[in-house]
Design a protein around this motif. Structure first.
Motif, PDB file in Angstrom:
ATOM      1  N   LEU A 119       0.842  -1.269   0.111  1.00 31.67           N
ATOM      2  CA  LEU A 119      -0.034  -0.116  -0.032  1.00 31.67           C
ATOM      3  C   LEU A 119       0.696   1.249   0.017  1.00 31.67           C
ATOM      4  O   LEU A 119       0.505   2.272  -0.817  1.00 31.67           O
ATOM      5  CB  LEU A 119      -0.902  -0.096   1.309  1.00 31.67           C
ATOM      6  N   THR A 120       2.109   1.182   0.743  1.00 31.08           N
ATOM      7  CA  THR A 120       2.912   2.403   0.722  1.00 31.08           C
ATOM      8  C   THR A 120       3.512   2.375  -0.662  1.00 31.08           C
ATOM      9  O   THR A 120       3.422   3.813  -0.972  1.00 31.08           O
ATOM     10  CB  THR A 120       4.115   2.062   1.784  1.00 31.08           C
ATOM     11  N   ILE A 121       3.833   1.584  -1.389  1.00 26.27           N
ATOM     12  CA  ILE A 121       4.590   1.603  -2.757  1.00 26.27           C
ATOM     13  C   ILE A 121       3.194   2.392  -3.654  1.00 26.27           C
ATOM     14  O   ILE A 121       3.477   3.398  -4.452  1.00 26.27           O
ATOM     15  CB  ILE A 121       4.759   0.646  -2.949  1.00 26.27           C
ATOM     16  N   MET A 122       2.020   1.648  -3.389  1.00 27.62           N
ATOM     17  CA  MET A 122       1.055   2.242  -4.304  1.00 27.62           C
ATOM     18  C   MET A 122       0.750   3.813  -4.156  1.00 27.62           C
ATOM     19  O   MET A 122       0.651   4.355  -5.026  1.00 27.62           O
ATOM     20  CB  MET A 122      -0.259   1.638  -3.675  1.00 27.62           C
ATOM     21  N   LEU A 123       1.020   4.405  -2.943  1.00 23.22           N
ATOM     22  CA  LEU A 123       0.720   5.542  -2.489  1.00 23.22           C
ATOM     23  C   LEU A 123       1.831   6.361  -3.158  1.00 23.22           C
ATOM     24  O   LEU A 123       1.646   7.450  -3.617  1.00 23.22           O
ATOM     25  CB  LEU A 123       0.631   5.607  -1.019  1.00 23.22           C
ATOM     26  N   PHE A 124       3.045   5.794  -3.253  1.00 20.56           N
ATOM     27  CA  PHE A 124       4.136   6.656  -3.690  1.00 20.56           C
ATOM     28  C   PHE A 124       3.912   6.808  -5.246  1.00 20.56           C
ATOM     29  O   PHE A 124       4.204   7.926  -5.607  1.00 20.56           O
ATOM     30  CB  PHE A 124       5.536   5.788  -3.369  1.00 20.56           C
ATOM     31  N   VAL A 125       3.550   5.800  -5.860  1.00 15.28           N
ATOM     32  CA  VAL A 125       3.502   5.799  -7.269  1.00 15.28           C
ATOM     33  C   VAL A 125       2.195   6.808  -7.473  1.00 15.28           C
ATOM     34  O   VAL A 125       2.476   7.424  -8.642  1.00 15.28           O
ATOM     35  CB  VAL A 125       3.045   4.366  -7.674  1.00 15.28           C
ATOM     36  N   THR A 126       1.128   6.734  -6.779  1.00 12.40           N
ATOM     37  CA  THR A 126       0.097   7.612  -7.111  1.00 12.40           C
ATOM     38  C   THR A 126       0.522   9.139  -6.942  1.00 12.40           C
ATOM     39  O   THR A 126       0.142   9.862  -7.902  1.00 12.40           O
ATOM     40  CB  THR A 126      -1.153   7.354  -6.208  1.00 12.40           C
ATOM     41  N   PHE A 127       1.193   9.216  -6.065  1.00 14.23           N
ATOM     42  CA  PHE A 127       1.836  10.689  -5.798  1.00 14.23           C
ATOM     43  C   PHE A 127       2.822  11.056  -7.092  1.00 14.23           C
ATOM     44  O   PHE A 127       2.761  12.164  -7.590  1.00 14.23           O
ATOM     45  CB  PHE A 127       2.479  10.814  -4.487  1.00 14.23           C
ATOM     46  N   PHE A 128       3.623  10.185  -7.439  1.00 12.03           N
ATOM     47  CA  PHE A 128       4.440  10.166  -8.388  1.00 12.03           C
ATOM     48  C   PHE A 128       3.450  10.514  -9.854  1.00 12.03           C
ATOM     49  O   PHE A 128       3.835  11.457 -10.568  1.00 12.03           O
ATOM     50  CB  PHE A 128       5.243   9.056  -8.673  1.00 12.03           C
ATOM     51  N   VAL A 129       2.560   9.828 -10.081  1.00  4.42           N
ATOM     52  CA  VAL A 129       1.767  10.060 -11.225  1.00  4.42           C
ATOM     53  C   VAL A 129       1.128  11.152 -11.178  1.00  4.42           C
ATOM     54  O   VAL A 129       0.919  11.927 -12.392  1.00  4.42           O
ATOM     55  CB  VAL A 129       0.792   8.742 -11.478  1.00  4.42           C
ATOM     56  N   LEU A 130       0.547  11.736 -10.289  1.00  6.30           N
ATOM     57  CA  LEU A 130      -0.104  13.017 -10.069  1.00  6.30           C
ATOM     58  C   LEU A 130       0.829  14.192 -10.405  1.00  6.30           C
ATOM     59  O   LEU A 130       0.383  14.967 -11.227  1.00  6.30           O
ATOM     60  CB  LEU A 130      -0.698  13.134  -8.700  1.00  6.30           C
ATOM     61  N   MET A 131       2.045  13.900  -9.983  1.00  3.10           N
ATOM     62  CA  MET A 131       2.998  15.150 -10.287  1.00  3.10           C
ATOM     63  C   MET A 131       3.205  15.154 -11.634  1.00  3.10           C
ATOM     64  O   MET A 131       3.318  16.155 -12.321  1.00  3.10           O
ATOM     65  CB  MET A 131       4.300  15.049  -9.525  1.00  3.10           C
TER      66      MET A 131
ATOM     67  N   VAL B  99     -11.588   8.394  -2.128  1.00  4.13           N
ATOM     68  CA  VAL B  99     -11.495  10.016  -2.610  1.00  4.13           C
ATOM     69  C   VAL B  99     -10.248   9.930  -3.860  1.00  4.13           C
ATOM     70  O   VAL B  99     -10.616  10.400  -5.035  1.00  4.13           O
ATOM     71  CB  VAL B  99     -11.118  10.900  -1.572  1.00  4.13           C
ATOM     72  N   ILE B 100      -9.357   8.709  -3.372  1.00  6.66           N
ATOM     73  CA  ILE B 100      -8.182   8.720  -4.513  1.00  6.66           C
ATOM     74  C   ILE B 100      -8.674   8.076  -5.587  1.00  6.66           C
ATOM     75  O   ILE B 100      -8.389   8.497  -6.743  1.00  6.66           O
ATOM     76  CB  ILE B 100      -7.314   7.666  -3.688  1.00  6.66           C
ATOM     77  N   LEU B 101      -9.542   7.125  -5.531  1.00  8.19           N
ATOM     78  CA  LEU B 101      -9.893   6.181  -6.626  1.00  8.19           C
ATOM     79  C   LEU B 101     -10.996   7.239  -7.774  1.00  8.19           C
ATOM     80  O   LEU B 101     -10.641   7.242  -8.826  1.00  8.19           O
ATOM     81  CB  LEU B 101     -10.817   5.170  -6.326  1.00  8.19           C
TER      82      LEU B 101
ATOM     83  N   ILE C 185      -4.846   4.210 -15.713  1.00  7.83           N
ATOM     84  CA  ILE C 185      -4.291   3.086 -15.323  1.00  7.83           C
ATOM     85  C   ILE C 185      -3.873   2.719 -13.839  1.00  7.83           C
ATOM     86  O   ILE C 185      -3.797   1.984 -13.309  1.00  7.83           O
ATOM     87  CB  ILE C 185      -2.772   2.747 -16.165  1.00  7.83           C
ATOM     88  N   ASN C 186      -3.470   4.095 -13.442  1.00  7.74           N
ATOM     89  CA  ASN C 186      -3.235   4.175 -11.903  1.00  7.74           C
ATOM     90  C   ASN C 186      -4.577   3.927 -11.157  1.00  7.74           C
ATOM     91  O   ASN C 186      -4.380   3.160 -10.032  1.00  7.74           O
ATOM     92  CB  ASN C 186      -2.728   5.612 -11.604  1.00  7.74           C
ATOM     93  N   ALA C 187      -5.640   4.351 -11.722  1.00  7.56           N
ATOM     94  CA  ALA C 187      -7.046   4.303 -11.046  1.00  7.56           C
ATOM     95  C   ALA C 187      -7.254   2.784 -11.131  1.00  7.56           C
ATOM     96  O   ALA C 187      -7.873   2.314 -10.000  1.00  7.56           O
ATOM     97  CB  ALA C 187      -8.156   5.035 -11.710  1.00  7.56           C
ATOM     98  N   VAL C 188      -7.031   2.092 -12.426  1.00  4.85           N
ATOM     99  CA  VAL C 188      -7.320   0.642 -12.096  1.00  4.85           C
ATOM    100  C   VAL C 188      -6.496  -0.157 -11.245  1.00  4.85           C
ATOM    101  O   VAL C 188      -6.927  -0.994 -10.556  1.00  4.85           O
ATOM    102  CB  VAL C 188      -7.201   0.017 -13.519  1.00  4.85           C
ATOM    103  N   TRP C 189      -5.129   0.480 -11.133  1.00  4.57           N
ATOM    104  CA  TRP C 189      -4.228  -0.370 -10.010  1.00  4.57           C
ATOM    105  C   TRP C 189      -4.694  -0.023  -8.611  1.00  4.57           C
ATOM    106  O   TRP C 189      -4.749  -0.970  -7.842  1.00  4.57           O
ATOM    107  CB  TRP C 189      -2.947   0.201 -10.456  1.00  4.57           C
ATOM    108  N   VAL C 190      -5.156   1.165  -8.494  1.00  3.02           N
ATOM    109  CA  VAL C 190      -5.885   1.600  -7.218  1.00  3.02           C
ATOM    110  C   VAL C 190      -6.752   0.849  -6.543  1.00  3.02           C
ATOM    111  O   VAL C 190      -7.022   0.080  -5.424  1.00  3.02           O
ATOM    112  CB  VAL C 190      -5.966   3.021  -6.833  1.00  3.02           C
ATOM    113  N   TYR C 191      -7.719   0.576  -7.724  1.00  5.02           N
ATOM    114  CA  TYR C 191      -9.119  -0.127  -7.501  1.00  5.02           C
ATOM    115  C   TYR C 191      -8.730  -1.676  -6.902  1.00  5.02           C
ATOM    116  O   TYR C 191      -9.374  -2.079  -5.977  1.00  5.02           O
ATOM    117  CB  TYR C 191      -9.996  -0.044  -8.798  1.00  5.02           C
ATOM    118  N   PHE C 192      -8.058  -2.275  -7.644  1.00  8.98           N
ATOM    119  CA  PHE C 192      -7.796  -3.840  -7.279  1.00  8.98           C
ATOM    120  C   PHE C 192      -6.707  -4.036  -5.949  1.00  8.98           C
ATOM    121  O   PHE C 192      -7.029  -4.786  -5.248  1.00  8.98           O
ATOM    122  CB  PHE C 192      -6.978  -4.452  -8.657  1.00  8.98           C
ATOM    123  N   LYS C 193      -5.896  -3.059  -5.928  1.00  9.35           N
ATOM    124  CA  LYS C 193      -4.698  -3.171  -4.878  1.00  9.35           C
ATOM    125  C   LYS C 193      -5.167  -2.377  -3.660  1.00  9.35           C
ATOM    126  O   LYS C 193      -4.472  -2.820  -2.589  1.00  9.35           O
ATOM    127  CB  LYS C 193      -3.428  -2.698  -5.418  1.00  9.35           C
TER     128      LYS C 193
END
Length: 400
Positions: free
Chosen positions: A211-223, A281-283, A380-388
């Motif tokens: 989950l921590t990695i997922m949040l790092f990736v989400t922040f990276f993709v947002l930027m 909210v993230i999704l 793609i990040n949203a799909v990953w967030v949904y499943f993971k």
């Protein structure tokens, strides 16, 4: 006034100024480099890219270092260190005699960074749970708005106060932040004299690694999403403008529109994440933001682009506070500074990566493909967030 509110006000002002200090130099750099004696357009562009990108790359390296120091010595101390250091370094840029000194100071600025991660860790650890989402949401508006409004602020200051005064004014504002932090920020912190943990040991102490990695990736993709348009915005506005007399103004307004929207929406979305769960909210924010990039490729005039960028800002405003709220929930207090340091590193790399991505995609495929590819990354990040995250998080986190 409660201590957490006073801390939030001071940190908000400081993060706004520090974010502006990181980004406001973008429109000023080419002019300042010419002022320092470089006259070849190609060389100016090359040096501008090096000077701008150097700060973010070095910041990505040093943010975890200062996050570690924040956990060991206190977050307030790191805020004081960063605000004082950045105030001095940015002020000194106004005295640079050549481009080598300017680049060196930009690198030093990256080394001294850590203001954002220290502020986030302070607010996360010193705010009670029922106000955490609102506080982190409000704080995130300063970082996002400062980064996105910075180029427009820098251009305005250069036009009205002169090149060198851009650096002097920003440095002075950071010194004010340093003084305000020293006087008004309160932190309940007990130093623990434990051995310094290695990266592997820190990782082993993180409960929810995936989950921590997922949040790092989400922040990276947002930027990446927020900054992919930066290198092509002026050219794109030129293409869709009937009146080319105000291209620079329209480009600045279009780029900064999402920052303005974030200021409005982030605190409210932070409150919503406290009530319904940050993962929801993230999704939703990722899906809406991904879809909003598609019509931006088909706009016919700058005003349509500004409206869509504003709507994009309303969507992405929910991402940063929700990411920070989840990180606060799943991270032990003793590791908060280090984890938020890594988050800031992901963000700095995303800023740099977004700028590179936008420029390269526009050069090889065309400007409109920048919007399509950025949209695809978010979806793609949203799909990953949904499943993971979304499907698993309620069982793992909400019960804690």
């Amino acid at each position: 006034m409660p201590i957490w509110k006073r801390n939030l006000i001071v940190c908000w002002f400081g993060m706004l100024v520090s974010s502006v200090g990181m980004s406001q130099i973008a429109p000023v750099l080419p002019l300042y480099i010419r002022h320092l004696g470089v006259h070849s357009p190609a060389l100016i562009a090359q040096i501008s890219g090096i000077a701008f990108g150097a700060t973010y790359i070095i910041s990505a390296v040093f943010s975890p270092v200062w996050g570690n120091a924040a956990d060991k010595y206190g977050r307030k101390l790191m805020i004081l260190r960063a605000s004082l250091g950045m105030g001095i370094v940015i002020g000194c840029m106004g005295f640079a005699q050549n481009v080598y000194e300017l680049i060196g100071l930009r690198v030093l600025q990256g080394v001294i960074t850590g203001y954002g991660s220290a502020c986030t860790a302070l607010i996360a650890t010193q705010t009670d749970k029922e106000h955490a989402g609102f506080a982190l949401g409000t704080l995130s508006t300063a970082s996002t708005a400062g980064s996105l409004l910075g180029p427009m602020i820098g251009g305005y200051m250069e036009e009205n106060f002169g090149l060198q005064n851009v650096f002097f004014i920003t440095g002075a504002l950071l010194m004010i932040s340093f003084i305000a932090t020293a006087l008004f920020v309160k932190e309940s912190f007990t130093r623990q004299d434990k051995k310094v943990l290695s990266g592997k040991e820190i990782w082993n102490n993180i409960p929810y690694k995936s989950l921590t990695i997922m949040l790092f990736v989400t922040f990276f993709v947002l930027m990446i999403a927020l900054y992919s348009i930066e290198p092509i915005i002026t050219v794109f506005v030129t293409q869709i403008s009937l009146n080319t007399g105000h291209v620079a103004l329209f480009a600045g307004m279009a780029f900064s529109a999402s920052g303005l929207a974030s200021i409005i929406a982030a605190p409210r979305l932070g409150k919503i994440s406290d009530k319904i769960g940050a993962q929801k909210v993230i999704l939703v924010a990722l899906v809406v933001a991904g879809l909003l990039f598609i019509p931006q490729a088909f706009v016919k005039n700058p005003w349509q682009l500004m409206v869509l960028r504003f709507l994009l800002g309303l969507a992405t405003a929910g991402l940063i506070p929700s990411v920070n709220t989840l990180l606060k929930k799943i991270t032990p207090d003793s590791l908060t500074g280090r984890v938020f340091g890594f988050t800031m590193s992901a963000g700095y790399l995303g800023v740099f990566g977004g700028s590179i991505l936008g420029g390269q995609v526009a050069a090889y495929l065309g400007i409109r493909y920048v919007f399509f590819i950025t949209s695809a990354l978010l979806l793609i990040n949203a799909v990953w967030v949904y499943f993971k995250v979304y499907k698993k998080l309620s069982l793992k986190i909400e019960g804690n």
